[in-house]
Scaffold this motif. Sequence first.
Motif, PDB file in Angstrom:
ATOM      1  N   TYR A  40       8.965  -4.393  -4.376  1.00  0.00           N
ATOM      2  CA  TYR A  40       8.638  -5.825  -5.091  1.00  0.00           C
ATOM      3  C   TYR A  40       8.260  -6.649  -3.889  1.00  0.00           C
ATOM      4  N   LEU A  41       6.872  -6.640  -3.715  1.00  0.00           N
ATOM      5  CA  LEU A  41       6.406  -7.401  -2.628  1.00  0.00           C
ATOM      6  C   LEU A  41       5.691  -8.704  -3.240  1.00  0.00           C
ATOM      7  N   ASN A  42       6.660  -9.685  -3.005  1.00  0.00           N
ATOM      8  CA  ASN A  42       6.177 -11.045  -3.275  1.00  0.00           C
ATOM      9  C   ASN A  42       5.753 -10.738  -4.722  1.00  0.00           C
ATOM     10  N   GLU A  43       4.679 -11.413  -5.291  1.00  0.00           N
ATOM     11  CA  GLU A  43       4.215 -11.529  -6.821  1.00  0.00           C
ATOM     12  C   GLU A  43       3.443 -10.146  -7.076  1.00  0.00           C
ATOM     13  N   ASN A  44       3.355  -9.372  -6.033  1.00  0.00           N
ATOM     14  CA  ASN A  44       2.389  -8.015  -6.129  1.00  0.00           C
ATOM     15  C   ASN A  44       3.317  -6.905  -5.819  1.00  0.00           C
ATOM     16  N   PRO A  45       4.184  -6.399  -6.776  1.00  0.00           N
ATOM     17  CA  PRO A  45       4.869  -5.392  -6.747  1.00  0.00           C
ATOM     18  C   PRO A  45       3.946  -4.133  -6.733  1.00  0.00           C
ATOM     19  N   PHE A  46       4.193  -3.091  -6.018  1.00  0.00           N
ATOM     20  CA  PHE A  46       3.475  -1.794  -5.747  1.00  0.00           C
ATOM     21  C   PHE A  46       4.369  -0.670  -6.225  1.00  0.00           C
ATOM     22  N   LEU A  47       3.560   0.437  -6.809  1.00  0.00           N
ATOM     23  CA  LEU A  47       4.326   1.816  -6.845  1.00  0.00           C
ATOM     24  C   LEU A  47       3.779   2.702  -5.703  1.00  0.00           C
ATOM     25  N   ILE A  48       4.618   3.464  -4.986  1.00  0.00           N
ATOM     26  CA  ILE A  48       4.116   4.572  -4.193  1.00  0.00           C
ATOM     27  C   ILE A  48       5.033   5.784  -4.524  1.00  0.00           C
ATOM     28  N   THR A  49       4.097   6.900  -4.494  1.00  0.00           N
ATOM     29  CA  THR A  49       4.865   8.320  -4.637  1.00  0.00           C
ATOM     30  C   THR A  49       4.337   9.119  -3.416  1.00  0.00           C
ATOM     31  N   ILE A  50       5.068   9.789  -2.822  1.00  0.00           N
ATOM     32  CA  ILE A  50       4.579  10.552  -1.969  1.00  0.00           C
ATOM     33  C   ILE A  50       5.266  11.988  -2.078  1.00  0.00           C
ATOM     34  N   MET A  51       4.486  13.078  -2.184  1.00  0.00           N
ATOM     35  CA  MET A  51       5.001  14.459  -2.035  1.00  0.00           C
ATOM     36  C   MET A  51       4.702  15.335  -0.964  1.00  0.00           C
ATOM     37  N   THR A  52       5.589  16.010  -0.387  1.00  0.00           N
ATOM     38  CA  THR A  52       5.269  16.456   0.798  1.00  0.00           C
ATOM     39  C   THR A  52       5.710  18.245   0.723  1.00  0.00           C
ATOM     40  N   LYS A  53       5.305  18.878   1.745  1.00  0.00           N
ATOM     41  CA  LYS A  53       5.971  20.405   1.646  1.00  0.00           C
ATOM     42  C   LYS A  53       5.388  20.797   2.897  1.00  0.00           C
ATOM     43  N   GLY A  54       6.567  21.603   3.403  1.00  0.00           N
ATOM     44  CA  GLY A  54       6.534  22.139   4.945  1.00  0.00           C
ATOM     45  C   GLY A  54       7.743  22.767   5.232  1.00  0.00           C
ATOM     46  N   LYS A  55       8.066  23.017   6.682  1.00  0.00           N
ATOM     47  CA  LYS A  55       8.937  23.866   7.107  1.00  0.00           C
ATOM     48  C   LYS A  55      10.351  23.251   7.515  1.00  0.00           C
ATOM     49  N   ASP A  56      10.155  21.930   7.646  1.00  0.00           N
ATOM     50  CA  ASP A  56      11.301  21.197   8.145  1.00  0.00           C
ATOM     51  C   ASP A  56      11.532  19.869   7.351  1.00  0.00           C
TER      52      ASP A  56
END
Length: 85
Positions: A40-56
Amino acid sequence: HADFEQGIRRAIPKNIKMAHKFGESGTSEEKQLHESAIVYLNENPFLITIMTKGKDNKTLTNLIADISKVVYKKMKAKSEANRAI
């Protein structure tokens, strides 16, 4: 809301309201760590999705935080530019 504070939350200033959820799965050979948030950034909310895959998981957590930091900086600059108009 998740108690996981090392991914997206780590990159977003604490005074910025955020709702987020994470998930993890995988095997001992390949881990998956995913996180989504509404920031919820000021009057400009944004959606972020990050998907990761790895060994650690630590590496994946750091990757999520690093990507989030870049996205937050871009969105903050856009929000400040919109306020100046």
